[in-house]
Design an enzyme around this catalytic site. Structure first.
Site, PDB file in Angstrom:
ATOM      1  N   TYR A   9       5.979   2.460  -2.110  1.00 15.00           N
ATOM      2  CA  TYR A   9       5.620   1.054  -2.341  1.00 15.00           C
ATOM      3  C   TYR A   9       5.517   0.282  -1.029  1.00 15.00           C
ATOM      4  O   TYR A   9       4.556  -0.460  -0.799  1.00 15.00           O
ATOM      5  CB  TYR A   9       6.670   0.436  -3.259  1.00 15.00           C
ATOM      6  CG  TYR A   9       6.440  -1.004  -3.624  1.00 15.00           C
ATOM      7  CD1 TYR A   9       5.462  -1.368  -4.539  1.00 15.00           C
ATOM      8  CD2 TYR A   9       7.240  -2.013  -3.075  1.00 15.00           C
ATOM      9  CE1 TYR A   9       5.266  -2.697  -4.891  1.00 15.00           C
ATOM     10  CE2 TYR A   9       7.055  -3.335  -3.429  1.00 15.00           C
ATOM     11  CZ  TYR A   9       6.065  -3.679  -4.330  1.00 15.00           C
ATOM     12  OH  TYR A   9       5.880  -4.991  -4.678  1.00 15.00           O
ATOM     13  N   LYS A  13       2.138  -1.451   0.489  1.00 18.08           N
ATOM     14  CA  LYS A  13       2.071  -2.893   0.698  1.00 18.08           C
ATOM     15  C   LYS A  13       1.856  -3.248   2.172  1.00 18.08           C
ATOM     16  O   LYS A  13       1.214  -4.268   2.483  1.00 18.08           O
ATOM     17  CB  LYS A  13       3.341  -3.558   0.172  1.00 18.08           C
ATOM     18  CG  LYS A  13       3.466  -3.525  -1.347  1.00 18.08           C
ATOM     19  CD  LYS A  13       2.265  -4.161  -2.042  1.00 18.08           C
ATOM     20  CE  LYS A  13       2.489  -4.378  -3.518  1.00 18.08           C
ATOM     21  NZ  LYS A  13       1.314  -4.972  -4.197  1.00 18.08           N
TER      22      LYS A  13
END
Length: 303
Positions: free
Chosen positions: A155, A159
């Site tokens: 993640y 991002k």
């Protein structure tokens, strides 16, 4: 803020932050393509928008592939005749520490967050350039991508990559009057609950039914999904036409501009550096004030 005549696609907008973005854009006057993998959730959002006098249509598909990205753009064109705003919000989590994270865990998150942002932004940019009237790419990042977060290799990497893409595309699309910005939201969602720093305070607020305290909204910038949606509307509007290539944080009472990476300290050695020379000078020179990392846990004020 008036978005009448504008058309937006919001990926992953059946619930949570994406739903708040779609509803806020519609309230401001934009027609919205509500995308989600959950048909019932998307239909609920569409119904709410249309019953409030707005315009919306559902598009049920998992973001990631070029085919789905093109379908979302086609849904906007087919239903509303154009595309002005693409909000790449869709995401999933597969949290595990590094030594327990499988290839499948890593690839699934990268495919939705990073590849999904790429394919949707590319399809939108192609259409916006053909229209010749500019546009807005609003890419949703995360504090985890800015600072790292325990158990979120996949993640955080995705991002962080999204912010890098925003900077790159801001350069590439400037002549087409298409702005590109990354939004770094902090809000109480099912996804935020998985972050150890925020889970206890969110659960406490849900358990008691009380609103978040002022210190949390102000000092930590944690609030509701509706708090974040204001920035999406602003970035979709004509008022933000000079804003591009930025990473902008919002949450609770807090609005922030994230700095882009740059050299913090520099030293020179004539003829180049040796390992011993680096070791001798590191702690008193370039490395004297190392950067922090990780998302700090919320700290309530002393009683």
């Amino acid at each position: 803020m008036n978005l009448q005549g504008k058309v937006a696609v919001v990926t992953g907008s059946g619930r949570g932050l994406g739903r708040a973005y779609a509803e806020a854009l519609a309230t401001a006057g934009a027609a919205v393509v509500v995308n989600d993998v959950d048909a019932e959730a998307a239909a609920t959002v569409v119904k709410g928008i249309t019953e409030s006098g707005g315009r919306a249509v559902g598009a049920i598909a998992p973001v990631g592939t070029a085919q789905v990205a093109e379908e979302l753009v086609s849904a906007a064109i087919g239903e509303f005749g154009r595309l002005d705003v693409m909000v790449t919000n869709a995401g999933i989590l597969r949290d595990k520490v590094l030594w327990k994270m499988s290839d499948e865990d890593f690839d699934a998150v990268i495919d939705v967050h990073l590849r999904g942002t790429f394919t949707c932004a590319r399809a939108a940019a192609i259409r916006m350039r053909e229209q010749g009237t500019g546009g807005r790419l609003i890419l949703i990042s995360s504090p985890a991508g800015q600072r790292g977060n325990f158990g979120q290799t996949n993640y955080a990497a995705a991002k962080a990559g999204i912010v890098a893409m925003a900077r790159t595309w801001a350069l590439e699309l400037a002549r087409s009057a298409i702005t590109v910005n990354a939004v770094v939201p902090i809000a109480a969602t099912e996804m935020t609950k998985t972050i150890p720093a925020f889970a206890p305070v969110i659960e406490e607020a849900e358990r008691t039914g009380r609103p978040f305290p002022e210190w949390l909204r102000k000092d930590e910038g944690l609030g509701t999904v509706e708090d974040v949606a204001a920035l999406i509307v602003y970035l979709a509007s004509a008022e933000s036409q000079e804003v591009t290539g930025q990473a902008i944080g919002i949450g609770g009472d807090r609005l922030a501009l994230w700095s882009h990476p740059q050299e913090k300290a520099v030293a020179f050695a004539a003829g180049g550096w040796t390992p011993d020379a680096i070791a001798t000078t590191w702690h008193t020179g370039v490395g004297a004030n190392p950067e922090t990392f990780g998302i700090p846990a919320p700290t309530p004020p002393a009683a």
